[in-house]
Design a protein around this motif. Sequence first.
Motif, PDB file in Angstrom:
ATOM      1  N   GLY A 111       0.808  -1.209   0.000  1.00 52.33           N
ATOM      2  CA  GLY A 111       0.000   0.000   0.000  1.00 52.33           C
ATOM      3  C   GLY A 111       0.842   1.260   0.000  1.00 52.33           C
ATOM      4  N   GLU A 112       1.932   1.262   0.792  1.00 55.58           N
ATOM      5  CA  GLU A 112       2.781   2.446   0.853  1.00 55.58           C
ATOM      6  C   GLU A 112       3.512   2.682  -0.464  1.00 55.58           C
ATOM      7  OE1 GLU A 112       5.212   1.500   4.168  1.00 55.58           O
ATOM      8  OE2 GLU A 112       3.817   2.325   5.659  1.00 55.58           O
ATOM      9  N   GLY A 113       3.881   1.590  -1.151  1.00 52.68           N
ATOM     10  CA  GLY A 113       4.586   1.739  -2.420  1.00 52.68           C
ATOM     11  C   GLY A 113       3.678   1.763  -3.626  1.00 52.68           C
ATOM     12  N   GLN A 114       2.360   1.542  -3.393  1.00 52.45           N
ATOM     13  CA  GLN A 114       1.389   1.476  -4.483  1.00 52.45           C
ATOM     14  C   GLN A 114       1.739   0.364  -5.474  1.00 52.45           C
ATOM     15  OE1 GLN A 114      -1.574   3.517  -4.614  1.00 52.45           O
ATOM     16  NE2 GLN A 114      -0.791   3.649  -2.520  1.00 52.45           N
ATOM     17  N   TYR A 115       2.172  -0.777  -4.926  1.00 51.31           N
ATOM     18  CA  TYR A 115       2.466  -1.946  -5.756  1.00 51.31           C
ATOM     19  C   TYR A 115       1.224  -2.835  -5.844  1.00 51.31           C
ATOM     20  CZ  TYR A 115       7.197  -0.594  -4.244  1.00 51.31           C
ATOM     21  OH  TYR A 115       8.341   0.102  -3.945  1.00 51.31           O
ATOM     22  N   GLY A 116       0.939  -3.298  -7.043  1.00 50.38           N
ATOM     23  CA  GLY A 116      -0.090  -4.319  -7.189  1.00 50.38           C
ATOM     24  C   GLY A 116       0.570  -5.678  -7.052  1.00 50.38           C
ATOM     25  N   ILE A 117       0.204  -6.439  -6.019  1.00 52.16           N
ATOM     26  CA  ILE A 117       0.905  -7.686  -5.746  1.00 52.16           C
ATOM     27  C   ILE A 117      -0.034  -8.884  -5.814  1.00 52.16           C
ATOM     28  CG2 ILE A 117       2.622  -6.559  -4.296  1.00 52.16           C
ATOM     29  CD1 ILE A 117       1.144  -7.701  -1.857  1.00 52.16           C
ATOM     30  N   LYS A 118       0.554 -10.033  -6.070  1.00 51.35           N
ATOM     31  CA  LYS A 118      -0.133 -11.321  -6.018  1.00 51.35           C
ATOM     32  C   LYS A 118       0.513 -12.126  -4.905  1.00 51.35           C
ATOM     33  CE  LYS A 118      -2.789 -14.707  -7.407  1.00 51.35           C
ATOM     34  NZ  LYS A 118      -4.279 -14.633  -7.330  1.00 51.35           N
ATOM     35  N   GLY A 119      -0.246 -12.403  -3.859  1.00 49.35           N
ATOM     36  CA  GLY A 119       0.297 -13.134  -2.722  1.00 49.35           C
ATOM     37  C   GLY A 119       0.620 -14.569  -3.082  1.00 49.35           C
ATOM     38  N   ALA A 120       1.675 -15.109  -2.461  1.00 49.90           N
ATOM     39  CA  ALA A 120       2.107 -16.472  -2.741  1.00 49.90           C
ATOM     40  C   ALA A 120       2.737 -17.077  -1.495  1.00 49.90           C
ATOM     41  CB  ALA A 120       3.095 -16.495  -3.901  1.00 49.90           C
ATOM     42  N   GLU A 121       2.863 -18.383  -1.535  1.00 50.18           N
ATOM     43  CA  GLU A 121       3.487 -19.127  -0.444  1.00 50.18           C
ATOM     44  C   GLU A 121       4.705 -19.858  -0.974  1.00 50.18           C
ATOM     45  OE1 GLU A 121       2.429 -22.775   2.677  1.00 50.18           O
ATOM     46  OE2 GLU A 121       0.913 -21.976   1.309  1.00 50.18           O
ATOM     47  N   VAL A 122       5.788 -19.823  -0.218  1.00 48.44           N
ATOM     48  CA  VAL A 122       6.991 -20.566  -0.585  1.00 48.44           C
ATOM     49  C   VAL A 122       6.749 -22.042  -0.296  1.00 48.44           C
ATOM     50  CG1 VAL A 122       9.429 -20.924  -0.084  1.00 48.44           C
ATOM     51  CG2 VAL A 122       8.505 -18.603  -0.180  1.00 48.44           C
ATOM     52  N   ILE A 123       6.868 -22.870  -1.327  1.00 51.91           N
ATOM     53  CA  ILE A 123       6.561 -24.298  -1.164  1.00 51.91           C
ATOM     54  C   ILE A 123       7.779 -25.191  -1.341  1.00 51.91           C
ATOM     55  CG2 ILE A 123       4.136 -24.037  -1.826  1.00 51.91           C
ATOM     56  CD1 ILE A 123       4.880 -24.946  -4.635  1.00 51.91           C
ATOM     57  N   ALA A 124       8.897 -24.638  -1.815  1.00 53.36           N
ATOM     58  CA  ALA A 124      10.105 -25.451  -1.982  1.00 53.36           C
ATOM     59  C   ALA A 124      11.314 -24.535  -2.079  1.00 53.36           C
ATOM     60  CB  ALA A 124      10.008 -26.332  -3.226  1.00 53.36           C
ATOM     61  N   ILE A 125      12.479 -25.092  -1.816  1.00 50.43           N
ATOM     62  CA  ILE A 125      13.725 -24.342  -1.952  1.00 50.43           C
ATOM     63  C   ILE A 125      14.657 -25.111  -2.882  1.00 50.43           C
ATOM     64  CG2 ILE A 125      13.564 -23.267   0.312  1.00 50.43           C
ATOM     65  CD1 ILE A 125      15.560 -25.343   1.340  1.00 50.43           C
ATOM     66  N   GLY A 126      15.621 -24.372  -3.485  1.00 51.76           N
ATOM     67  CA  GLY A 126      16.611 -25.018  -4.336  1.00 51.76           C
ATOM     68  C   GLY A 126      16.014 -25.640  -5.567  1.00 51.76           C
ATOM     69  N   ALA A 127      15.614 -24.814  -6.534  1.00 55.99           N
ATOM     70  CA  ALA A 127      14.985 -25.321  -7.752  1.00 55.99           C
ATOM     71  C   ALA A 127      15.988 -26.106  -8.589  1.00 55.99           C
ATOM     72  CB  ALA A 127      14.413 -24.155  -8.567  1.00 55.99           C
ATOM     73  N   ALA A 128      15.472 -26.785  -9.598  1.00 56.11           N
ATOM     74  CA  ALA A 128      16.288 -27.674 -10.412  1.00 56.11           C
ATOM     75  C   ALA A 128      17.212 -26.933 -11.362  1.00 56.11           C
ATOM     76  CB  ALA A 128      15.368 -28.605 -11.216  1.00 56.11           C
ATOM     77  N   GLN A 129      17.056 -25.628 -11.493  1.00 58.95           N
ATOM     78  CA  GLN A 129      17.895 -24.891 -12.433  1.00 58.95           C
ATOM     79  C   GLN A 129      19.336 -24.787 -11.965  1.00 58.95           C
ATOM     80  OE1 GLN A 129      14.932 -24.157 -11.538  1.00 58.95           O
ATOM     81  NE2 GLN A 129      13.681 -23.571 -13.279  1.00 58.95           N
ATOM     82  N   GLY A 130      19.638 -25.163 -10.748  1.00 57.51           N
ATOM     83  CA  GLY A 130      21.007 -25.150 -10.269  1.00 57.51           C
ATOM     84  C   GLY A 130      21.410 -23.885  -9.557  1.00 57.51           C
ATOM     85  N   PHE A 131      20.479 -22.941  -9.378  1.00 55.68           N
ATOM     86  CA  PHE A 131      20.817 -21.736  -8.625  1.00 55.68           C
ATOM     87  C   PHE A 131      21.071 -22.091  -7.171  1.00 55.68           C
ATOM     88  CE2 PHE A 131      20.199 -19.244 -12.163  1.00 55.68           C
ATOM     89  CZ  PHE A 131      18.928 -19.315 -12.693  1.00 55.68           C
ATOM     90  N   SER A 132      21.993 -21.354  -6.556  1.00 57.36           N
ATOM     91  CA  SER A 132      22.333 -21.643  -5.166  1.00 57.36           C
ATOM     92  C   SER A 132      21.226 -21.221  -4.219  1.00 57.36           C
ATOM     93  CB  SER A 132      23.647 -20.933  -4.797  1.00 57.36           C
ATOM     94  OG  SER A 132      24.697 -21.377  -5.628  1.00 57.36           O
ATOM     95  N   TRP A 133      20.610 -20.078  -4.491  1.00 53.96           N
ATOM     96  CA  TRP A 133      19.598 -19.532  -3.596  1.00 53.96           C
ATOM     97  C   TRP A 133      18.324 -19.242  -4.386  1.00 53.96           C
ATOM     98  CZ3 TRP A 133      20.363 -18.885   1.699  1.00 53.96           C
ATOM     99  CH2 TRP A 133      21.677 -19.079   2.146  1.00 53.96           C
ATOM    100  N   THR A 134      17.428 -20.211  -4.415  1.00 51.87           N
ATOM    101  CA  THR A 134      16.148 -20.050  -5.101  1.00 51.87           C
ATOM    102  C   THR A 134      15.042 -20.661  -4.255  1.00 51.87           C
ATOM    103  OG1 THR A 134      16.404 -22.141  -6.298  1.00 51.87           O
ATOM    104  CG2 THR A 134      17.166 -20.142  -7.411  1.00 51.87           C
ATOM    105  N   VAL A 135      13.823 -20.226  -4.504  1.00 57.88           N
ATOM    106  CA  VAL A 135      12.646 -20.833  -3.893  1.00 57.88           C
ATOM    107  C   VAL A 135      11.579 -20.997  -4.962  1.00 57.88           C
ATOM    108  CG1 VAL A 135      13.070 -19.918  -1.584  1.00 57.88           C
ATOM    109  CG2 VAL A 135      11.698 -18.589  -3.198  1.00 57.88           C
ATOM    110  N   THR A 136      10.663 -21.910  -4.705  1.00 56.49           N
ATOM    111  CA  THR A 136       9.507 -22.108  -5.576  1.00 56.49           C
ATOM    112  C   THR A 136       8.266 -21.601  -4.865  1.00 56.49           C
ATOM    113  OG1 THR A 136      10.531 -24.067  -6.553  1.00 56.49           O
ATOM    114  CG2 THR A 136       8.166 -23.802  -6.878  1.00 56.49           C
TER     115      THR A 136
END
Length: 312
Positions: A111-136
């Motif tokens: 609200g303070e930044g006037q961003y339109g957002i879509k809420g989400a939940e983190v369901i996994a970490i370390g995706a298959a793309q090989g990135f060191s720090w990722t979440v799904t």
Amino acid sequence: MRDTRESRLLLVLLIAIAFALITVDIRGGQDSPVDGARQAAATVFGPIENGVSSAVDPVGNAIAAVRDSSTRHDRVAQLEHDNAALKAKLGSDDRNRSRLKQLDKMIKVAGEGQYGIKGAEVIAIGAAQGFSWTVTIDVGAHDGIKRDMTVLNGDGLVGRVTTVGPDTATVLLANDPDFTVGTRMESTDELGFASGQGDRPLRVELLNAKAKIKKGDRLITFGSQADKPFVPGVPVGVVSRVDPSGGDLTRTIYVRPYVSFTKLDIVGVVVAAPKSDPRDTVLPPKPRPTPTPTVTVTVTPSANVPVDGQQQ
């Protein structure tokens, strides 16, 4: 009645009539021609049946009690199971309260930044793309998510969307070594580029080698062209260390990010950028410095000691 030939013929005739009535009743269904007679019989014999039922109910209740006593152990076990489930639910409620706080905090930032957002939940970490720090996260193309969208939470910048599936998406976190974001210093507007260093503070290269920076200064995102992958004004972190200027073209500082990347749960994907740059309005209030108490010591001369200090 004596057992005569006539009585036997009468019995056979009554049985035949009874079978005939049963057949007619079954074939007639709800429109059976004997339905009226059946209702009349129920009216006559119903009270008698109730009386008989009342007379034999104690016996039936006694049998039911014996049958229930054999399952008492099962009922106790069920009560114990229900109690454990209730405790688990209370624990889940505590977690839900924590998540609601996260959601409220994120909505306030949006609200303070006037961003339109879509809420989400983190369901996994370390995706298959090989990135060191990722979440799904549990939103994807069906929810309007696209590649190179900014991801934030109630504390600040989380990362950016890198790959999108129908119902999930991968987020590259801001502390990943492959992550870089343009930053702007609060108040002074000094620009730089922040890069991730895993579990260490972000490394920021300021464009102005002579910029006056001190520990505790704060940074926000500068924003990208067409707001992708980053929208402006998202809190990044607080300066924790400043390298001395060595005559280089840039100046290096280290920033402690606002977001704890090992405790991510509820996040928001910015699906609509603000119409104008929110500048520093999204930053949290500055902490008030704790006053240092001062102690004043007053020395009172003894009554037995003269002013000149000589003993009498």
